[in-house]
Motif scaffolding. Structure first.
Motif, PDB file in Angstrom:
ATOM      1  N   ALA A 162       0.837  -1.208   0.000  1.00  0.00           N
ATOM      2  CA  ALA A 162       0.000   0.000   0.000  1.00  0.00           C
ATOM      3  C   ALA A 162       0.866   1.251   0.000  1.00  0.00           C
ATOM      4  CB  ALA A 162      -0.931  -0.011   1.215  1.00  0.00           C
ATOM      5  N   ALA A 163       1.940   1.235   0.784  1.00  0.00           N
ATOM      6  CA  ALA A 163       2.844   2.390   0.817  1.00  0.00           C
ATOM      7  C   ALA A 163       3.513   2.583  -0.535  1.00  0.00           C
ATOM      8  CB  ALA A 163       3.901   2.197   1.910  1.00  0.00           C
ATOM      9  N   HIS A 164       3.913   1.486  -1.172  1.00  0.00           N
ATOM     10  CA  HIS A 164       4.529   1.581  -2.495  1.00  0.00           C
ATOM     11  C   HIS A 164       3.547   2.183  -3.504  1.00  0.00           C
ATOM     12  CE1 HIS A 164       6.922   0.676  -6.022  1.00  0.00           C
ATOM     13  NE2 HIS A 164       5.841   0.112  -6.545  1.00  0.00           N
ATOM     14  N   GLY A 165       2.289   1.768  -3.424  1.00  0.00           N
ATOM     15  CA  GLY A 165       1.276   2.278  -4.347  1.00  0.00           C
ATOM     16  C   GLY A 165       1.028   3.761  -4.217  1.00  0.00           C
ATOM     17  N   GLN A 166       1.376   4.347  -3.086  1.00  0.00           N
ATOM     18  CA  GLN A 166       1.210   5.786  -2.871  1.00  0.00           C
ATOM     19  C   GLN A 166       2.372   6.596  -3.421  1.00  0.00           C
ATOM     20  OE1 GLN A 166      -1.600   7.225  -1.539  1.00  0.00           O
ATOM     21  NE2 GLN A 166      -2.369   5.148  -1.736  1.00  0.00           N
ATOM     22  N   ARG A 167       3.463   5.927  -3.783  1.00  0.00           N
ATOM     23  CA  ARG A 167       4.628   6.647  -4.301  1.00  0.00           C
ATOM     24  C   ARG A 167       4.340   7.189  -5.694  1.00  0.00           C
ATOM     25  NH1 ARG A 167       9.798   2.917  -3.653  1.00  0.00           N
ATOM     26  NH2 ARG A 167      10.151   4.071  -5.547  1.00  0.00           N
ATOM     27  N   PRO A 168       4.888   8.349  -6.030  1.00  0.00           N
ATOM     28  CA  PRO A 168       4.626   8.938  -7.351  1.00  0.00           C
ATOM     29  C   PRO A 168       5.221   8.122  -8.501  1.00  0.00           C
ATOM     30  CG  PRO A 168       6.187  10.280  -6.112  1.00  0.00           C
ATOM     31  CD  PRO A 168       5.692   9.217  -5.181  1.00  0.00           C
ATOM     32  N   ASP A 169       6.224   7.304  -8.231  1.00  0.00           N
ATOM     33  CA  ASP A 169       6.839   6.515  -9.299  1.00  0.00           C
ATOM     34  C   ASP A 169       6.266   5.103  -9.395  1.00  0.00           C
ATOM     35  OD1 ASP A 169       7.957   5.745  -6.863  1.00  0.00           O
ATOM     36  OD2 ASP A 169       9.889   5.244  -7.753  1.00  0.00           O
ATOM     37  N   ALA A 170       5.243   4.804  -8.623  1.00  0.00           N
ATOM     38  CA  ALA A 170       4.644   3.468  -8.633  1.00  0.00           C
ATOM     39  C   ALA A 170       3.668   3.332  -9.797  1.00  0.00           C
ATOM     40  CB  ALA A 170       3.896   3.216  -7.327  1.00  0.00           C
ATOM     41  N   GLY A 171       3.481   2.132 -10.235  1.00  0.00           N
ATOM     42  CA  GLY A 171       2.478   1.857 -11.253  1.00  0.00           C
ATOM     43  C   GLY A 171       2.988   2.057 -12.651  1.00  0.00           C
ATOM     44  N   GLY A 172       2.138   2.526 -13.495  1.00  0.00           N
ATOM     45  CA  GLY A 172       2.441   2.673 -14.904  1.00  0.00           C
ATOM     46  C   GLY A 172       1.389   1.937 -15.714  1.00  0.00           C
ATOM     47  N   HIS A 173       1.529   1.987 -16.978  1.00  0.00           N
ATOM     48  CA  HIS A 173       0.564   1.333 -17.862  1.00  0.00           C
ATOM     49  C   HIS A 173       1.036  -0.068 -18.228  1.00  0.00           C
ATOM     50  CE1 HIS A 173      -0.428   5.581 -18.211  1.00  0.00           C
ATOM     51  NE2 HIS A 173      -1.650   5.154 -18.434  1.00  0.00           N
ATOM     52  N   THR A 174       0.080  -0.919 -18.522  1.00  0.00           N
ATOM     53  CA  THR A 174       0.360  -2.283 -18.960  1.00  0.00           C
ATOM     54  C   THR A 174      -0.219  -2.469 -20.357  1.00  0.00           C
ATOM     55  OG1 THR A 174      -1.702  -3.236 -18.127  1.00  0.00           O
ATOM     56  CG2 THR A 174       0.142  -3.073 -16.564  1.00  0.00           C
ATOM     57  N   PRO A 175       0.190  -3.514 -21.065  1.00  0.00           N
ATOM     58  CA  PRO A 175      -0.343  -3.733 -22.425  1.00  0.00           C
ATOM     59  C   PRO A 175      -1.861  -3.875 -22.484  1.00  0.00           C
ATOM     60  CG  PRO A 175       1.655  -5.005 -22.127  1.00  0.00           C
ATOM     61  CD  PRO A 175       1.310  -4.416 -20.773  1.00  0.00           C
ATOM     62  N   SER A 176      -2.510  -4.250 -21.374  1.00  0.00           N
ATOM     63  CA  SER A 176      -3.971  -4.397 -21.415  1.00  0.00           C
ATOM     64  C   SER A 176      -4.708  -3.082 -21.153  1.00  0.00           C
ATOM     65  CB  SER A 176      -4.412  -5.445 -20.393  1.00  0.00           C
ATOM     66  OG  SER A 176      -4.103  -5.013 -19.081  1.00  0.00           O
ATOM     67  N   ASP A 177      -4.016  -2.003 -20.793  1.00  0.00           N
ATOM     68  CA  ASP A 177      -4.682  -0.731 -20.502  1.00  0.00           C
ATOM     69  C   ASP A 177      -5.310  -0.069 -21.732  1.00  0.00           C
ATOM     70  OD1 ASP A 177      -4.254  -0.863 -17.774  1.00  0.00           O
ATOM     71  OD2 ASP A 177      -2.347   0.198 -17.882  1.00  0.00           O
ATOM     72  N   PRO A 178      -4.590   0.102 -22.848  1.00  0.00           N
ATOM     73  CA  PRO A 178      -5.213   0.740 -24.018  1.00  0.00           C
ATOM     74  C   PRO A 178      -6.277  -0.180 -24.623  1.00  0.00           C
ATOM     75  CG  PRO A 178      -2.817   0.701 -24.234  1.00  0.00           C
ATOM     76  CD  PRO A 178      -3.183  -0.161 -23.077  1.00  0.00           C
ATOM     77  N   SER A 179      -7.414   0.401 -25.004  1.00  0.00           N
ATOM     78  CA  SER A 179      -8.490  -0.441 -25.532  1.00  0.00           C
ATOM     79  C   SER A 179      -8.538  -0.499 -27.061  1.00  0.00           C
ATOM     80  CB  SER A 179      -9.836   0.058 -24.998  1.00  0.00           C
ATOM     81  OG  SER A 179     -10.050   1.394 -25.408  1.00  0.00           O
ATOM     82  N   LEU A 180      -7.951   0.470 -27.754  1.00  0.00           N
ATOM     83  CA  LEU A 180      -8.060   0.491 -29.214  1.00  0.00           C
ATOM     84  C   LEU A 180      -6.814  -0.020 -29.936  1.00  0.00           C
ATOM     85  CD1 LEU A 180      -9.872   3.919 -29.670  1.00  0.00           C
ATOM     86  CD2 LEU A 180     -10.869   1.626 -29.662  1.00  0.00           C
ATOM     87  N   VAL A 181      -5.737  -0.220 -29.200  1.00  0.00           N
ATOM     88  CA  VAL A 181      -4.495  -0.709 -29.792  1.00  0.00           C
ATOM     89  C   VAL A 181      -3.951  -1.847 -28.945  1.00  0.00           C
ATOM     90  CG1 VAL A 181      -3.879   1.484 -30.884  1.00  0.00           C
ATOM     91  CG2 VAL A 181      -3.162   1.032 -28.549  1.00  0.00           C
ATOM     92  N   ASP A 182      -2.987  -2.581 -29.464  1.00  0.00           N
ATOM     93  CA  ASP A 182      -2.426  -3.720 -28.756  1.00  0.00           C
ATOM     94  C   ASP A 182      -0.899  -3.578 -28.677  1.00  0.00           C
ATOM     95  OD1 ASP A 182      -2.352  -6.143 -27.443  1.00  0.00           O
ATOM     96  OD2 ASP A 182      -2.345  -7.327 -29.291  1.00  0.00           O
TER      97      ASP A 182
END
Length: 106
Positions: free
Chosen positions: A66-86
């Motif tokens: 949970a603490a890591h998820g609050q960091r500004p550098d945590a996360g990012g996009h994954t290949p499944s995030d965009p819906s119109l492209v792959d």
């Protein structure tokens, strides 16, 4: 702050579905969301102290995530995030790198 209920034992005549069962639910309360967790296990396999130690470790790891998820550098996009492209993972990384600091405003 999470709550934990340790419930050892159960009906010894019934087989356990899992070695340790963890039921977790998040409840919205006046002071904010509250995680409540119930741990159940066969007493013949684990002592209360062993499960209490496991639960303590589980909550520490959950807190670290949970603490890591609050960091500004945590996360990012994954290949499944965009819906119109792959896109591939590398294409997403290249795209985000190309945006530089502009991406931080999103």
């Amino acid at each position: 702050m999470p709550e934990s209920g340790l419930v050892g034992g159960g009906d010894p005549g019934m087989g356990a579905a899992h070695t340790i069962e963890i039921d977790a639910v998040t409840e919205n309360r006046a002071g904010g969301a509250r995680l409540t967790v119930k741990w159940t296990w066969p007493q013949a396999l684990f002592s209360d102290a062993e499960v209490r130690d496991l639960a303590g470790t589980w909550f520490r790891v959950l807190g670290a995530l949970a603490a890591h998820g609050q960091r500004p550098d945590a996360g990012g996009h994954t290949p499944s995030d965009p819906s119109l492209v792959d896109p591939s993972r590398n294409e997403i990384d290249d795209f985000e790198d190309g945006l530089g600091s502009e991406w931080e405003t999103w």
